[in-house]
Enzyme design. Structure first.
Site, PDB file in Angstrom:
ATOM      1  N   HIS A  86       0.871  -1.186   0.000  1.00  0.00           N
ATOM      2  CA  HIS A  86       0.000   0.000   0.000  1.00  0.00           C
ATOM      3  C   HIS A  86       0.904   1.231   0.000  1.00  0.00           C
ATOM      4  CE1 HIS A  86      -3.247   2.659   0.509  1.00  0.00           C
ATOM      5  NE2 HIS A  86      -4.030   1.909   1.281  1.00  0.00           N
TER       6      HIS A  86
ATOM      7  N   ALA B   4      -0.179   4.240  -1.217  1.00  0.00           N
ATOM      8  CA  ALA B   4      -1.157   5.243  -1.637  1.00  0.00           C
ATOM      9  C   ALA B   4      -1.734   5.970  -0.433  1.00  0.00           C
ATOM     10  CB  ALA B   4      -2.279   4.562  -2.425  1.00  0.00           C
TER      11      ALA B   4
ATOM     12  N   TYR C 173      -0.038   6.899   3.237  1.00  0.00           N
ATOM     13  CA  TYR C 173       0.698   6.016   4.139  1.00  0.00           C
ATOM     14  C   TYR C 173       2.195   6.107   3.855  1.00  0.00           C
ATOM     15  CZ  TYR C 173      -3.985   4.621   5.288  1.00  0.00           C
ATOM     16  OH  TYR C 173      -5.293   4.661   5.692  1.00  0.00           O
TER      17      TYR C 173
ATOM     18  N   GLY D 204     -14.354  -2.019  -4.176  1.00  0.00           N
ATOM     19  CA  GLY D 204     -14.177  -1.945  -2.741  1.00  0.00           C
ATOM     20  C   GLY D 204     -15.509  -1.955  -2.013  1.00  0.00           C
ATOM     21  N   ARG D 205     -16.114  -0.808  -1.875  1.00  0.00           N
ATOM     22  CA  ARG D 205     -17.359  -0.709  -1.116  1.00  0.00           C
ATOM     23  C   ARG D 205     -18.462  -1.630  -1.637  1.00  0.00           C
ATOM     24  NH1 ARG D 205     -18.254   5.610   0.719  1.00  0.00           N
ATOM     25  NH2 ARG D 205     -16.250   5.856   1.803  1.00  0.00           N
TER      26      ARG D 205
END
Length: 324
Positions: free
Chosen positions: A137, A139, A142, A279-280
């Site tokens: 990750h 993006a 982070y 995703g969602r």
């Protein structure tokens, strides 16, 4: 978690929730890790169940860096980051609610190899845990992204200043992961244009083009590109991240960002992307693949239950047969 991921094993590939590779990488109250044998055992239950159901699953390694709080970290240590630049536009969730982000402690040059080693060790543990691969990750603010962008990286050493230096940490981590699993089992997520967690850059098109070009020759499993199609007015970038990087990244490109069935089909047909990440919609539709195949209506998710709680809003969303 075993039930949740098994319910969604029909996905071409599951990418897990963000999983910290070390105790200092933690950014939230109830997020999973992959840095000890107890966590390996827990994840093995998940991966075995997903594989038994015919699925494939990558673990997403996510080091929060400055997007954390001392109350979540060992010995109440200050969060770490490339520079002493805090997130100021948002608040961090801790055990007692929300509080302002703290000023992070800038990493010493000598500490950076230690963090790269934490990622490498997590990749080793991912094999024990039964994962099919690892996604870094890098993006949405982070730690790798904190190094990449000029807004959070004010270093003047080998990890700051030029594009080459700001990308160095990301590439070192990716190379460490590849040495453990092979590049064909490693993916990287980036999200040009996102400003969540104060992810600001003086020239985002130039920065992320450089990152994508640097990753292109490595032979990775994929580059996972995030794009928010629902930007608030005045915050959208002056470029489409997916189209921008499609021209410079020669490998498999995964696109995510509010796609519906028609938009996803069009992106793949036009070769703007090689696969679409949901995703969602996959949270509230465990049988999303079947619903997309049938062009069936999708259940709407309850955002209040997305980031914690019980089985409600996690494993109790109905499948199509259960609705009829």
């Amino acid at each position: 978690m075993v039930e949740y991921y098994t319910q969604r094993a029909s996905a071409g590939l599951i990418i897990t929730e963000g999983t910290h590779p070390s105790p200092m990488g933690r950014g939230y109250t109830t997020c999973p890790g992959l840095h000890n044998q107890e966590q390996v055992g827990g994840w093995r239950k998940v991966t075995d169940a997903v594989h038994a159901a015919g699925g494939r699953i990558f673990v997403q390694l996510m080091h929060a860096g400055r997007v954390s709080h001392s109350s979540l970290l060992p010995n109440h240590a200050r969060p770490i980051a490339p520079s002493a630049v805090p997130v100021v536009s948002e608040e961090v969730h801790v055990w007692d609610g929300k509080v302002p982000f703290e000023i992070p402690r800038p990493l010493e040059l000598s500490e950076i190899p230690e963090i790269v080693e934490e990622f490498r060790r997590a990749a080793e543990l991912s094999i024990e845990a039964g994962f099919d691969g690892v996604e870094l990750h890098a993006a949405t603010g982070y730690l790798p992204n904190q190094f990449q962008v000029s807004g959070s990286n004010q270093r003047t050493d080998a990890y700051g200043g030029t594009l080459e230096n700001r990308t160095r940490f990301t590439l070192e981590v990716v190379n460490a992961l590849c040495k453990v699993r092979g590049a064909e089992q490693i993916g990287v997520k980036i999200a040009p244009g996102f400003t969540v967690n104060d992810t600001f850059d003086d020239n985002p098109a130039e920065t992320y083009t450089y990152v994508a070009k640097a990753l292109s020759p490595l032979g990775l499993a994929y580059l996972h590109v995030g794009y928010n199609q629902g930007y608030a007015r005045g915050t959208a970038p002056n470029f489409n991240p997916i189209d921008l990087l499609r021209t410079v990244y020669q490998g498999t490109l995964l696109a995510v960002g509010g796609f519906d069935r028609q938009q996803g089909d069009e992106a793949i047909t036009s070769r703007r992307a090689d696969a679409i990440v949901f995703g969602r919609p996959f949270i509230s539709n465990p049988d999303l693949v079947e619903r997309l195949r049938l062009n069936a209506p999708l259940s709407k998710g309850d955002i209040r239950t997305f980031y914690g709680g019980s089985e409600h809003g996690y494993t109790d969303y109905p499948t199509l047969p259960q609705l009829h």
